[in-house]
Design an enzyme around this catalytic site. Sequence first.
Site, PDB file in Angstrom:
ATOM      1  N   CYS A 163       0.784  -1.233   0.000  1.00  0.00           N
ATOM      2  CA  CYS A 163       0.000   0.000   0.000  1.00  0.00           C
ATOM      3  C   CYS A 163       0.822   1.292   0.000  1.00  0.00           C
ATOM      4  O   CYS A 163       0.498   2.217  -0.770  1.00  0.00           O
ATOM      5  CB  CYS A 163      -1.017  -0.016   1.141  1.00  0.00           C
ATOM      6  SG  CYS A 163      -0.576  -0.973   2.584  1.00  0.00           S
ATOM      7  N   ARG A 192       7.371 -11.366   5.008  1.00  0.00           N
ATOM      8  CA  ARG A 192       7.048 -11.140   6.418  1.00  0.00           C
ATOM      9  C   ARG A 192       7.771 -12.191   7.252  1.00  0.00           C
ATOM     10  O   ARG A 192       7.786 -13.371   6.895  1.00  0.00           O
ATOM     11  CB  ARG A 192       5.533 -11.213   6.662  1.00  0.00           C
ATOM     12  CG  ARG A 192       4.772 -10.106   5.960  1.00  0.00           C
ATOM     13  CD  ARG A 192       3.280 -10.158   6.210  1.00  0.00           C
ATOM     14  NE  ARG A 192       2.585  -9.155   5.411  1.00  0.00           N
ATOM     15  CZ  ARG A 192       1.257  -9.035   5.338  1.00  0.00           C
ATOM     16  NH1 ARG A 192       0.485  -9.852   6.040  1.00  0.00           N
ATOM     17  NH2 ARG A 192       0.710  -8.093   4.584  1.00  0.00           N
ATOM     18  N   GLN A 210       0.814 -11.172  -3.242  1.00  0.00           N
ATOM     19  CA  GLN A 210      -0.583 -10.788  -3.046  1.00  0.00           C
ATOM     20  C   GLN A 210      -1.215 -10.356  -4.359  1.00  0.00           C
ATOM     21  O   GLN A 210      -0.575  -9.671  -5.158  1.00  0.00           O
ATOM     22  CB  GLN A 210      -0.691  -9.625  -2.055  1.00  0.00           C
ATOM     23  CG  GLN A 210      -0.365  -9.976  -0.625  1.00  0.00           C
ATOM     24  CD  GLN A 210      -0.505  -8.771   0.287  1.00  0.00           C
ATOM     25  OE1 GLN A 210       0.022  -7.698  -0.015  1.00  0.00           O
ATOM     26  NE2 GLN A 210      -1.209  -8.934   1.387  1.00  0.00           N
ATOM     27  N   ASP A 212      -2.989  -7.894  -4.960  1.00  0.00           N
ATOM     28  CA  ASP A 212      -3.332  -6.700  -4.201  1.00  0.00           C
ATOM     29  C   ASP A 212      -3.865  -5.600  -5.119  1.00  0.00           C
ATOM     30  O   ASP A 212      -3.509  -5.528  -6.300  1.00  0.00           O
ATOM     31  CB  ASP A 212      -2.059  -6.204  -3.492  1.00  0.00           C
ATOM     32  CG  ASP A 212      -2.365  -5.459  -2.215  1.00  0.00           C
ATOM     33  OD1 ASP A 212      -3.547  -5.336  -1.883  1.00  0.00           O
ATOM     34  OD2 ASP A 212      -1.409  -5.011  -1.559  1.00  0.00           O
ATOM     35  N   HIS A 214      -5.525  -1.257  -4.767  1.00  0.00           N
ATOM     36  CA  HIS A 214      -5.995  -0.132  -3.961  1.00  0.00           C
ATOM     37  C   HIS A 214      -6.823   0.784  -4.858  1.00  0.00           C
ATOM     38  O   HIS A 214      -6.429   1.088  -5.980  1.00  0.00           O
ATOM     39  CB  HIS A 214      -4.820   0.622  -3.344  1.00  0.00           C
ATOM     40  CG  HIS A 214      -4.042  -0.223  -2.389  1.00  0.00           C
ATOM     41  ND1 HIS A 214      -2.960  -0.981  -2.787  1.00  0.00           N
ATOM     42  CD2 HIS A 214      -4.225  -0.468  -1.071  1.00  0.00           C
ATOM     43  CE1 HIS A 214      -2.492  -1.643  -1.736  1.00  0.00           C
ATOM     44  NE2 HIS A 214      -3.227  -1.360  -0.694  1.00  0.00           N
ATOM     45  N   LYS A 294     -12.282  -3.526   8.217  1.00  0.00           N
ATOM     46  CA  LYS A 294     -12.232  -4.344   7.003  1.00  0.00           C
ATOM     47  C   LYS A 294     -13.323  -5.401   6.995  1.00  0.00           C
ATOM     48  O   LYS A 294     -13.854  -5.798   8.036  1.00  0.00           O
ATOM     49  CB  LYS A 294     -10.865  -5.004   6.854  1.00  0.00           C
ATOM     50  CG  LYS A 294     -10.531  -6.024   7.935  1.00  0.00           C
ATOM     51  CD  LYS A 294      -9.150  -6.656   7.677  1.00  0.00           C
ATOM     52  CE  LYS A 294      -8.746  -7.595   8.820  1.00  0.00           C
ATOM     53  NZ  LYS A 294      -7.430  -8.226   8.567  1.00  0.00           N
ATOM     54  N   HIS A 340      -8.379  -0.687   0.371  1.00  0.00           N
ATOM     55  CA  HIS A 340      -7.443  -1.794   0.185  1.00  0.00           C
ATOM     56  C   HIS A 340      -8.281  -3.036  -0.111  1.00  0.00           C
ATOM     57  O   HIS A 340      -9.227  -3.341   0.633  1.00  0.00           O
ATOM     58  CB  HIS A 340      -6.628  -2.067   1.454  1.00  0.00           C
ATOM     59  CG  HIS A 340      -5.903  -0.871   1.986  1.00  0.00           C
ATOM     60  ND1 HIS A 340      -4.520  -0.838   2.101  1.00  0.00           N
ATOM     61  CD2 HIS A 340      -6.345   0.316   2.468  1.00  0.00           C
ATOM     62  CE1 HIS A 340      -4.158   0.323   2.625  1.00  0.00           C
ATOM     63  NE2 HIS A 340      -5.252   1.036   2.859  1.00  0.00           N
TER      64      HIS A 340
END
Length: 473
Positions: A163, A192, A210, A212, A214, A294, A340
């Site tokens: 992000c 991570r 991910q 991912d 946004h 979320k 997100h």
Amino acid sequence: LYHQGDWFDLCRGPHGPSTGRIGAFKLTKVAGAYWRGDARNPQLQRIYGIGFPTREALDAHLHQLEEAEKRDHRRLGREMDLFHVQEEAVGSVFWHPKGWQLWRTVENYMRRRLEAADYREVRTPQLIDRVLWEASGHWDKFGQNMFTIENEDRVLALKPMNCPGHVQIFRQHQHSYRDLPLRMAEFGACHRNEPSGALHGIMRVRAFTQDDAHIFCEPTQINAETVSFLDLLRSVYADFGFTDIKVKFSDRPPLRAGSDEVWDQAEKALWDAVNAAQLECTLNPGEGAFYGPKLEFVLRDAIGRDWQCGTLQVDFVLPERLDATYIGSDGQKHRPVMLHRAILGSMERFLGILIEEHAGKLPMWLAPLQVVVATITNEADAYADRVGEAFRLAGIHVEVDKGADKIGYKIRQHSLRKVPWIIAVGAKEAEVTSVSLRRLGSQAQESLALDAAIALCQRESMPPDIARTASAA
């Protein structure tokens, strides 16, 4: 400590009030243990068991455990030659050719769906200075889970999420309200520092990707963007065979960024979007992200297990902390809202879920090896090569098996590898340009002309999104 009468136990409790409450039980295993973990002390015997109110509930649980063992993605990954993990790269995956083919199939499918939904794909750096992570708030809230290196008196971190990088791309231009919503997607490689004891095959890793994205939008666009995202998410899950989906609403956690007023605004915005989408969800208190509430999307698989995959988060915090702005219709600068969102979550984990959901017998469009052409006799070697090449030119993932083993053995071996189509060819098939088809899990054989077999395979292996487009045309 849990206390019951004169008994103190190192567990959270509660204990059952009596054994009469246990309708059915089964002892599952025994193991030796030294008193206080010291080999100089007496050895004890530890007995493990499970109990349920009814025999039916116990049997259902034991069946689920048996099915889970059969479907274990680690075992299937070896049998199907998809991937492996090893100690020299803890928490990372070595993808083999067939496993990477499966990955590419899923990624290409997602890329088509995102492009159709007007997402713009980007790529952000792996190593980012801690200065940005401090500005975003991730360093304080997530720093212990980051991998860091020092170079030229700077501390750099391998990104654990995408992000902040997407905000940097957004900030490179002064956007107008007419540009919004702006949907930015990335198959972002993240790291991570998960505890080694928590790692599990490809389901829980340290290096992951991910799906991912946004969405930068105005506050008035949150509802419409949520409804649109939910439509996309449900359609994607259905294409992969998941239709039983539960949704959890996770509100503010104890450790969070932003004021209570900002969180009130964000939670109200997400609840309004939930109501606008007529979405049923249950409250999951205190489990929101540190920057916003979320929605968590939980899939139920073929044997009744739940997997949390997709998320949607409403974020008023990061645009403020990282100074993202757009020019509104009033000519003034405003902060965008940042949504997100992810559908699959971690690619690695989702592929593990897919493998276990289908017990390795992936749908034809997902199968990394769709067809094996196996010879009955060596006399058919040249024809087998010709058949294999014809399938390959038609876009089918195919291998040719010209080994000396008998055809029955070849069929068994390729069935264990979960190949959807096994095609046997011999002198008879070569003479009339035909093939003998056996589908995975079936004893029946079907004789088809080569051209007809290729056309049928193309139809059955067509990804669902492409099939819908072809049907509409």
